[in-house]
Scaffold this active site. Structure first.
Site, PDB file in Angstrom:
ATOM      1  N   ALA A  35      -9.329  16.779   4.062  1.00  0.00           N
ATOM      2  CA  ALA A  35      -8.811  16.484   2.818  1.00  0.00           C
ATOM      3  C   ALA A  35      -9.926  15.957   1.790  1.00  0.00           C
ATOM      4  CB  ALA A  35      -7.928  15.205   2.880  1.00  0.00           C
ATOM      5  N   GLU A 114       7.363  13.797  20.450  1.00  0.00           N
ATOM      6  CA  GLU A 114       6.871  15.094  20.680  1.00  0.00           C
ATOM      7  C   GLU A 114       5.693  15.167  19.456  1.00  0.00           C
ATOM      8  OE1 GLU A 114       9.715  18.293  19.763  1.00  0.00           O
ATOM      9  OE2 GLU A 114      11.051  16.711  19.413  1.00  0.00           O
ATOM     10  N   LYS A 116       3.703  16.727  16.452  1.00  0.00           N
ATOM     11  CA  LYS A 116       4.224  17.386  15.119  1.00  0.00           C
ATOM     12  C   LYS A 116       3.025  18.386  14.809  1.00  0.00           C
ATOM     13  CE  LYS A 116       6.277  16.815  10.402  1.00  0.00           C
ATOM     14  NZ  LYS A 116       5.276  17.761   9.881  1.00  0.00           N
ATOM     15  N   ASP A 118       1.064  21.146  13.101  1.00  0.00           N
ATOM     16  CA  ASP A 118       0.964  21.695  11.736  1.00  0.00           C
ATOM     17  C   ASP A 118       0.924  23.123  11.671  1.00  0.00           C
ATOM     18  OD1 ASP A 118       0.691  20.989   9.163  1.00  0.00           O
ATOM     19  OD2 ASP A 118      -1.759  20.448   9.296  1.00  0.00           O
ATOM     20  N   TYR A 252      11.158  23.677  19.581  1.00  0.00           N
ATOM     21  CA  TYR A 252      11.699  22.085  19.792  1.00  0.00           C
ATOM     22  C   TYR A 252      13.071  22.082  19.585  1.00  0.00           C
ATOM     23  CZ  TYR A 252       9.885  22.786  14.836  1.00  0.00           C
ATOM     24  OH  TYR A 252       9.926  23.203  13.655  1.00  0.00           O
ATOM     25  N   LYS A 338       3.670   9.761  11.136  1.00  0.00           N
ATOM     26  CA  LYS A 338       2.363  10.503  10.466  1.00  0.00           C
ATOM     27  C   LYS A 338       1.196   9.903  10.898  1.00  0.00           C
ATOM     28  CE  LYS A 338       3.652  14.299   8.046  1.00  0.00           C
ATOM     29  NZ  LYS A 338       3.442  14.224   6.508  1.00  0.00           N
ATOM     30  N   CYS A 432     -15.623 -16.106 -15.041  1.00  0.00           N
ATOM     31  CA  CYS A 432     -14.279 -15.323 -15.032  1.00  0.00           C
ATOM     32  C   CYS A 432     -14.292 -14.390 -16.189  1.00  0.00           C
ATOM     33  CB  CYS A 432     -13.275 -16.592 -15.022  1.00  0.00           C
ATOM     34  SG  CYS A 432     -11.430 -15.607 -15.252  1.00  0.00           S
ATOM     35  N   CYS A 435     -11.384 -16.121 -18.798  1.00  0.00           N
ATOM     36  CA  CYS A 435     -11.514 -17.389 -19.470  1.00  0.00           C
ATOM     37  C   CYS A 435     -12.883 -17.830 -19.627  1.00  0.00           C
ATOM     38  CB  CYS A 435     -10.757 -18.219 -18.689  1.00  0.00           C
ATOM     39  SG  CYS A 435     -11.480 -18.926 -17.183  1.00  0.00           S
ATOM     40  N   CYS A 450     -11.398 -17.947  -9.575  1.00  0.00           N
ATOM     41  CA  CYS A 450     -11.806 -18.735 -11.077  1.00  0.00           C
ATOM     42  C   CYS A 450     -10.763 -19.793 -10.790  1.00  0.00           C
ATOM     43  CB  CYS A 450     -11.055 -17.839 -12.220  1.00  0.00           C
ATOM     44  SG  CYS A 450     -10.667 -18.995 -13.512  1.00  0.00           S
ATOM     45  N   CYS A 455      -6.787 -20.936 -16.866  1.00  0.00           N
ATOM     46  CA  CYS A 455      -7.312 -19.367 -17.051  1.00  0.00           C
ATOM     47  C   CYS A 455      -5.839 -18.875 -17.674  1.00  0.00           C
ATOM     48  CB  CYS A 455      -7.920 -19.054 -15.915  1.00  0.00           C
ATOM     49  SG  CYS A 455      -8.232 -17.219 -16.106  1.00  0.00           S
TER      50      CYS A 455
END
Ligand code: IVH
Length: 705
Positions: A35, A114, A116, A118, A252, A338, A432, A435, A450, A455
């Site tokens: 990916a 089972e 999956k 692709d 399947y 997944k 911060c 503030c 902070c 703040c």
């Protein structure tokens, strides 16, 4: 981006993509996910589209083939080809189960799991045992006739006649056997041979790599992944091409009713009919087993001969499955569990520190918007200072962003080879960002905070929290209006909300008389609140709704709490140790609660809320009388009707208090069998001593006999 910058970026991207391609295809090694690599390629293609004069013949973008023509006959599916809902975590799986139980409380919730694969879903229709038609899923209702191409797949039987013949010739029945025992006698339907079966066409990793190697040798563009290559082959108009692709098939689903009662049996029947089925598939009694299966498969994933992207979990019992019905385009009774992580690469434009309600500083990467798993991501969490150091993320870096399920996307890696030298190192500010006050990071903790109570950033978040549903639940007072109110200085702490008038609201955008009135009415109504919700609304660190309820129950045993001032008085008497007497409250939480009520800011706020007429109420425990109000008790010795803890609860519920040791101020010592030194002390100090019976009587719980 200027043309020069684009040229530099393109050169670097090509080199990097080339490096990963070489690793993957030649050395069989992978440094970044598919990916992430796809994402780099996408960026390249986009840049080249923007600057077409920069496209070269050796660009990885030139490998992508054209889309095949859609010229197949349409095939309507008598039974729709559905898709699956995704789940990404055990929690989501548990939620799925809970949803099913709600819809069908008496269902049989055992599972069949089972792989999956692709690949590409195909439906096969056999008539009198002969393959007549194979079709793609299409939109689920209508697919495409790809029979000729499918026939080139050797894993798909062209005829089921052998099996049907056996059945006819034998005892005119086909049986499913397990360990030599007949498990199932199949229906007549199977004997006629009119059967529809579905499964996945796929290409093994090995075949895919072989094809790509060959194409590379011939100087042809490479294919992106096995799934697209398999799909492309099936949607080829020339079956000879499909034949050369060596595709595979796993069945399947048995669509036709052949007498199967479980999904497991479907697998067995289609296997008996001559199809390959998943060898890992198995029955799982409960979700715990499903999770073990998932973990096991996740470990094997890399070494499997084909690509998988998760496991399919189905309710095994077909009757339950059927009754669960369909939600949208997916059956409620099955889910795709997944494997996590959808990733993409993008560029960090800036790192911005956010100050949360508790003052916690969270660095967030503002990234160039990138689609990941169906949504556009433009922010990614960097968690904390240590994480930035660990990853060595710099502003301007190309990073890998991961988004799994519904969680906030996060930066998981940096592609350092793409650096130009202009990247900027980031460090957490010392003050911060909102503030300007000091930031504190206690030793041993990863979170910097902070600590300024005033703040504005903290207060803003605190305000959102304060009015939210589980807290004050002020309908119509959302973040936008609160922001507007704090911008004009009308609301700077939660107590200010209760002094708002219609006239304050009307000048604000979006307010008309009617809505302003509605909101002031809602605010007025909110002034009466349960102690538990009030405690939650305060936003004390580590105090969740559950803890707030426990705390409320505890405080009410100490005396009546009807105003924030009462609460402050009672809470101020507690120590971190005494708070830990509350079941479920540990050291960390107790310290946080104690620190909150000891602080000047909280004292002022609670006072202000009292003046704003906030009324607290907590339903008295079980509406019983409170016979022990104002009385204090010390327990010693063994009780017979109660455990120590039960006795403590009884005292607190009755309005009394429990002390650890005896003093002159102690009201009563409850002495069971074999009392300890507390008994002697009580005698010495003249404190009243009760036996168990007397105590129970006093508490309104007299035991007979
Ligand atoms: S069952 C109701 N089992 O995943 C849907 N699907 O996301 C019936 N797939 O379109 C599908 N392996 O292409 C099922 N063992 C398996 C699968 C599988 C891969 C694919 C299939 C389907 C998609 C759903």
């Amino acid at each position: 981006m200027t043309a020069r910058e684009a040229r530099e970026r393109i050169e670097k991207l090509k080199k990097e993509i080339g490096h990963h391609r070489y690793l993957y295809h030649v050395l069989d090694r992978q440094e970044i996910s598919d990916a992430a690599l796809d994402s780099l390629k996408n960026e390249l293609v986009k840049l080249e589209r923007q600057f077409p004069e920069l496209i070269t013949h050796d660009s990885p973008s030139q490998r992508v083939g054209g889309a095949p023509l859609a010229m197949f006959t349409k095939v309507p599916h008598a039974v729709p080809m559905l898709s699956l809902e995704d789940a990404f975590s055990e929690e989501e799986m548990a939620e799925w189960e809970a949803r099913m139980r709600k819809v069908h409380p008496r269902g049989d919730f055992e599972y069949f799991t089972e792989l999956k694969i692709d690949g590409f879903a195909i439906s096969l229709e056999y008539e009198n045992g002969v393959l007549r038609r194979a079709s793609t899923r299409g939109d689920g209702m209508v697919g495409e006739d790809v029979t000729e191409n499918i026939k080139t797949i050797e894993a798909i039987p062209l005829s089921l006649s052998d099996f049907i013949f056996t059945a006819k010739n034998g005892k005119n029945r086909l049986t499913i056997e397990k360990n030599g025992k007949i498990m199932k006698i199949l229906k007549e339907r199977i004997i006629t041979g009119n059967i529809e079966i579905r499964g996945e066409v796929y290409m093994t990793k090995k075949v895919f790599e072989g094809i790509n190697r060959e194409r590379e040798m011939k100087g042809e563009p490479l294919y992106a992944n096995p799934r697209n290559t398999a799909a492309g082959s099936i949607r080829q108009l020339d079956p000879k091409v499909a034949a050369s692709r060596k595709l595979d098939f796993l069945a399947y689903t048995l669509v036709t009713d052949c007498g199967q009662t479980t999904h497991h049996e479907e697998h067995e029947i289609v296997r008996a009919l001559g199809f390959k089925t998943d060898v890992f598939a198995r029955e799982c009694g409960e979700l715990k087993d499903v999770f073990a299966f998932y973990e096991d498969i996740a470990k094997r994933r890399e070494s499997l001969p084909y690509q998988i992207d998760g496991v399919v979990v189905s309710v095994n019992n077909n009757e339950t499955f059927r009754r669960l019905g369909v939600v949208g385009k997916a059956p409620r009774g099955a889910v795709a569990f997944k494997f996590p992580a959808e990733e993409a690469t993008t560029v960090v434009k800036d790192i911005v520190v956010q100050v949360g309600r508790t003052g916690a500083l969270t660095p967030v990467a503002h990234v160039r918007p990138v689609p990941i798993g169906g949504t556009i991501v433009s922010h990614a969490s960097l968690h904390n200072e240590d994480e930035i150091k660990r990853l060595d993320v710099r502003i301007g870096d190309t990073v890998i962003v991961k988004r799994a399920g519904d969680v906030i996307p996060k930066v998981v890696g940096v592609i350092k080879n793409l650096r130009t030298g202009k990247e900027k190192i980031f460090s957490l500010p010392k003050k911060c960002p909102v503030c300007g006050e000091a930031i504190v990071r206690p030793e041993g903790e990863v979170i910097a905070r902070c600590v300024n109570k005033q703040c504005p950033a903290k207060n803003k978040e605190a305000l959102y929290h304060f009015v939210a549903k589980p807290a004050f639940n002020i309908v119509g007072l959302g973040p936008k209006i609160l922001d507007a109110l704090s911008d004009v200085g009308l609301v700077s702490d939660p107590a200010d909300i209760f002094s708002l008038e219609q006239g304050d609201l009307l000048p604000l955008e979006r307010f008309a008389e009617r809505s302003a009135e509605k909101l002031t009415v809602a605010i007025e109504k909110a002034k009466t609140i349960t102690l538990a919700k009030f405690l939650y609304a305060l936003g004390i660190i580590h105090v969740c709704e559950e803890t707030a309820r426990d705390l409320a129950e505890y405080f009410t045993t100490k005396g009546s709490v009807t105003s924030p001032a009462d609460l402050l008085r009672i809470a101020s008497e507690e120590t971190p140790e005494s708070l830990q007497e509350i079941p479920q409250i540990g050291e960390k939480v107790a310290q946080s609660i104690h620190a909150y009520f000891s602080d000047g800011y909280a004292k002022r706020l609670l006072q202000k809320l009292t003046e704003a007429d906030i009324i607290l109420h907590s339903p008295k425990p079980k509406k019983r009388a409170v016979p022990l109000v104002g009385m204090s008790f010390v327990l010693t010795g063994e009780l017979t009707h109660l455990t120590r803890d039960e006795a403590k609860v009884l005292i607190r519920e009755g309005g009394g208090t429990v002390q650890g040791s005896v003093s002159k101020k102690t009201g009563f010592v409850v002495a069971g069998a074999h009392p300890g030194s507390k008994y002697d002390t009580a005698k010495k100090l003249g404190v009243a001593i009760l036996n168990e019976q007397e105590f129970l009587k006093l508490a309104g719980k007299q035991k007979h006999g």
